[in-house]
Structures are given as C-alpha cells and as structure tokens.
Write an enzyme that holds these catalytic residues in place. Sequence first.
Site, PDB file in Angstrom:
ATOM      1  N   GLY A  26       0.822  -1.201   0.000  1.00 48.59           N
ATOM      2  CA  GLY A  26       0.000   0.000   0.000  1.00 48.59           C
ATOM      3  C   GLY A  26       0.855   1.249   0.000  1.00 48.59           C
ATOM      4  O   GLY A  26       1.997   1.239   0.457  1.00 48.59           O
ATOM      5  N   SER A  27       0.298   2.339  -0.539  1.00 43.50           N
ATOM      6  CA  SER A  27       1.006   3.615  -0.524  1.00 43.50           C
ATOM      7  C   SER A  27      -0.012   4.728  -0.502  1.00 43.50           C
ATOM      8  O   SER A  27      -1.156   4.573  -0.930  1.00 43.50           O
ATOM      9  CB  SER A  27       1.918   3.741  -1.744  1.00 43.50           C
ATOM     10  OG  SER A  27       1.169   3.681  -2.940  1.00 43.50           O
ATOM     11  N   GLY A  28       0.401   5.866   0.035  1.00 45.68           N
ATOM     12  CA  GLY A  28      -0.484   7.015   0.133  1.00 45.68           C
ATOM     13  C   GLY A  28       0.306   8.254   0.493  1.00 45.68           C
ATOM     14  O   GLY A  28       1.540   8.276   0.413  1.00 45.68           O
ATOM     15  N   MET A  30       0.988   9.562   3.297  1.00 47.64           N
ATOM     16  CA  MET A  30       1.863   9.474   4.468  1.00 47.64           C
ATOM     17  C   MET A  30       3.060   8.563   4.256  1.00 47.64           C
ATOM     18  O   MET A  30       4.013   8.603   5.034  1.00 47.64           O
ATOM     19  CB  MET A  30       1.072   8.993   5.680  1.00 47.64           C
ATOM     20  CG  MET A  30       0.208  10.065   6.302  1.00 47.64           C
ATOM     21  SD  MET A  30      -0.424   9.546   7.887  1.00 47.64           S
ATOM     22  CE  MET A  30      -1.197  11.061   8.442  1.00 47.64           C
ATOM     23  N   GLY A  31       3.014   7.712   3.268  1.00 42.94           N
ATOM     24  CA  GLY A  31       4.149   6.827   3.049  1.00 42.94           C
ATOM     25  C   GLY A  31       3.764   5.532   2.379  1.00 42.94           C
ATOM     26  O   GLY A  31       2.719   5.438   1.716  1.00 42.94           O
ATOM     27  N   VAL A  33       3.525   1.134   2.738  1.00 42.44           N
ATOM     28  CA  VAL A  33       3.370   0.022   3.681  1.00 42.44           C
ATOM     29  C   VAL A  33       3.869  -1.261   3.028  1.00 42.44           C
ATOM     30  O   VAL A  33       3.494  -1.579   1.887  1.00 42.44           O
ATOM     31  CB  VAL A  33       1.900  -0.154   4.105  1.00 42.44           C
ATOM     32  CG1 VAL A  33       1.785  -1.273   5.143  1.00 42.44           C
ATOM     33  CG2 VAL A  33       1.346   1.145   4.674  1.00 42.44           C
ATOM     34  N   LYS A  49       5.273   0.513   8.000  1.00 40.64           N
ATOM     35  CA  LYS A  49       4.950   1.743   7.276  1.00 40.64           C
ATOM     36  C   LYS A  49       6.138   2.691   7.334  1.00 40.64           C
ATOM     37  O   LYS A  49       6.563   3.116   8.411  1.00 40.64           O
ATOM     38  CB  LYS A  49       3.724   2.418   7.868  1.00 40.64           C
ATOM     39  CG  LYS A  49       3.311   3.667   7.105  1.00 40.64           C
ATOM     40  CD  LYS A  49       1.856   4.006   7.329  1.00 40.64           C
ATOM     41  CE  LYS A  49       1.375   5.005   6.288  1.00 40.64           C
ATOM     42  NZ  LYS A  49      -0.078   5.152   6.279  1.00 40.64           N
ATOM     43  N   ASP A 149      -6.178  12.981  11.208  1.00 36.66           N
ATOM     44  CA  ASP A 149      -6.363  12.568   9.811  1.00 36.66           C
ATOM     45  C   ASP A 149      -7.400  11.450   9.711  1.00 36.66           C
ATOM     46  O   ASP A 149      -7.180  10.439   9.047  1.00 36.66           O
ATOM     47  CB  ASP A 149      -5.037  12.126   9.205  1.00 36.66           C
ATOM     48  CG  ASP A 149      -5.061  12.135   7.665  1.00 36.66           C
ATOM     49  OD1 ASP A 149      -5.899  12.871   7.102  1.00 36.66           O
ATOM     50  OD2 ASP A 149      -4.259  11.418   7.048  1.00 36.66           O
TER      51      ASP A 149
END
Length: 508
Positions: A26-28, A30-31, A33, A49, A149
């Site tokens: 996963g990515s977004g 904030m960083g 995973v 993460k 958040d």
Amino acid sequence: MNKSPFASPSSTGLVANRYQLKQLIGSGGMGEVFLANDILLGGTPVAIKFLTQTVVDGKMQQDFAREALMSAALSQKSVHIVRAYDYGVNEKGKPYYVMEYLSGKSLKDLIPVSLPMFLTLSRQICLGLQCAHQGINIDGKICPLVHRDIKPANILVIPDPILGQLVKILDFGIARFLNYASTASTSRGFNGTLPYCSPEQLDGEKLDGRSDIYSLGVMMFEMLTGKKPWEPETDYFGAWYKAHHFEQPKAIADVKPTLKLPQKLNHLIMSCLAKKASDRPQNIAQILQVLNSLEQSSCPTLPTTLASRSILSRPIDSRLPITLEETCRQLSWPENKPIQEIVFPQLIDTIQKSVPALWLMLPKEEIKNYAFSTRYNQFIFITSPHPMLLWVTVLYNRGLTPKWLPCYLDMQNLANRQMASLLAENEHYPLIFFTLEAPNSCANVLSSRIEPTGRQMLKTWLQQSQNLPPASQPHLSKQLLKQQYKQIQSRILQHLESKPQVVLSGSI
C-alpha cells in the site's frame, strides 16, 4: 507503480536486522506500507509503514519516537486501534512503524454502506477515538491523542467472528509527527487530508478531540451517501478552506433522497459538521450515546452481520446426553492435580468413544452462581513460530464477574492433536465442576456448543499442524496468543453484555 527504494535490488530488504521486507502492499500521502516477516518471531508477518518525511535532526527523531511510543501504548488499550509493535529510523533517515498485519478492506472501498453497517462501524470508530481522546499515562501525566487525519482510507474493516466486522483505526500519532516535521522544514504547519480537515486545523490552531469529531462527521456523511458534504470547484487548499469555513454542508436528504435516515442521526452528523468547535458534540461519549440508542431501536436482537454468521446457538437449557452427564458426575478429581482453582482439558472415556472436556475446580458458591450462565467458546490458532491452539471458554452472568477458562494446546503434542480432533467431531463438550471444599466432588456438569464453522476450522488447523516442520519455540507462540487473548476479551464482553442470556459459541 514506481518501484520503491526500500525494495531495490541493491538492498538486503532487512530492516533493523529483524524485519525481512517481502512486498509493497500500500502507498499514500503518508508513506508506503510493506508486508514483512519478523525473523525474531519465526517469520511472523507484520506490516511496516515507512513515512514520507525524512528525519533531519535529533529533535525530530525524539519527537517521532515519542509519538510512536504513545501510539504503541494507545494500541494496547483499544482493540479498535491497530497495534504498533516497534518503530525506528532506517539508514536513509526514513522513520517507520511496525504494526500488526491485518487482512481486511479499507472503509474507502466499502462506501456507501447500509444503515445497520453504518451503526456497527461508526460505534467502533468512536470507541477507538474515545480511548485516544481520554489519553494515556506517560510518566505520570495524562496525554490525550488527537488523530488529525480521520478519513475512510485510515479505517480498516476486517472480518470478525464476534462483531461480524471489526474496525481498526490506522496511523495514530503519525499525523501529529508529520505536522511537526512539516512545521520544522516549511513555513506552513498544515498536514492532513483537505476534504476531512476541520476549520481550526486548516488555520494551524492547537487541536483537541473536537477536530477529530468534525472529520468523523464528514466521514459519516460519506459513509451513508457515498458523497462528501461539499463539492468545491477544485481540490486546492483555497477551495477547501472556503468550503470548511464559509459554506454550509449539503443536506443528506438532498444528496440521497432514497435514504430513510432517523432524524436523530441526521442531527448528529450535521452537528459534528458545525464550523465552531463549541457547536459540535464536545466529546465522543455524546456521539456514542446517540449511536447506542439508534442501534438498540433499529436492532433489538442481533445485528444483521452477526445473525447471518449464526453466532447465537442453542438456548441455555440445552444438555449433554444423559449417559455422558452421568459419567461426568461419577468422576473424581485427578490425584495428580492440585486442590486449587484451576482449569485443564482432559478426555473422558465412555463406552462409545472418548470425549474432550474441561475440568475445573471452584468454590461451591461460585459454582452455584454460574449454574445458569451463558457459555461462549472461541478458538485461536497460530502456526508460527510454533503451532499452538488457544481454547477459550467464558461463563457469563450479567452482574457477575465473567469466568474466563483459557487452555493452551501445543499442537505438536500428539495428545493435544487428539483433543483438537475430538473437539472438531463433537458438537458439545462438557464442563465438569468440582468443589474446592472437601470432599472435592463433582457439583455440576454444563455443556458448551461449538458451531459447525468452528469445528470446520479446527479440522483445517489440525491438518495444518500435522504438515508443519518440527518447531521448538512454544513459549513464543504462547506469548503471542496471550496478547491476542487480551485483545479479544473486550470484544467478547462487548458482545455478551449487549445480548440476551443465551449459550454462545464462536471461533477465530
């Protein structure tokens, strides 16, 4: 997707000489995973993460360590907050969290949801937020935590045999650290997700729990309608600043006319979206009070998600076969067991077959108290670092302290595998009560029912344990199971306290 620098071929993929990176999951904003294996615990899967922010000085590293410690401490208090186990900074200056690895779906991918699902999920989200806002004790000082958040992408929904769906809130502590880091490196101290930010957060003001309540209101609106309360012309900061500060949110009835929403719930969501923090619910307890009343009025029995999984079983007067009950009542307390309050599993040999049973010793009065109790059972199995089964039975009477009866079965032990095999074959198992007072005779026999799904899981786990290579770390697996046991106790009680007195069973 661009290849991550953390998984480059030139890297060993080993973090802190302990976590072996496997793949990006996963990515977004904030960083990123990663799925990783904890080598120290025999390859147990974890999620790591890596944050987008680079730690550039000692003060920032201290701040990150503090936020990570607070987040880890918070995750021990609530089952609705993802558990954080470890933290650090890699050789490139990237801070990271090590968290429990969970297989579930983001709330973002489930929206919109039905009203019963909305009540189930919202209540759990609120319980997690309430725990954070109440704070944790750090060096004798209570430190409240504000998430900063709250949004659907930070809510994970995983299948759960007790609640149907279990909510986990992600990224506690991270938003605050990133806010600090951005302030240290730029002139603007804002960090969040624009559609969900409170007006005071956009202004860079000091935040309290009411800011999370505003974000929760935006998310609840979206959970029911599939839309956000505002639709600015652009996604730039200025457009969202104007929406949150000066534009009234849309009416839920206008966005989704077919939704039959209780007026009380509509008012709750709109009050969460008030521009001034003083006009919103002042704490999560006020929101929970409304959600609980709505859940009770719309779901007088089991929530749909629970009823469909057949968590409830037979009424309390269900009994064992008479011949088996008579056999149990004639038993004597084993000579090799101490005279004290203990519980242990042991087979009973009958003419037809062997039967798995729980033997327990309690004071007479306590045995009387639990004679008409709800019986609930649950099984948890882990394969690594050592195959082990936790068999939990709970005796529950409203108004009395629950009696927890946990038993740990090393599944490399032949006798324990036989026990598990017989549990999988039998619909009921007896609980045999012996008195702590002399002459330590059998005072009662109750039964606990295992659901068909639970018996099927036992068969699957039994087969898995037989195919695993030899292991020699049962103490590590027992410690991991004890951690999971502590987590599920609150969920079991939450379920039992809200339901009629019936015999229950389940499995993980």
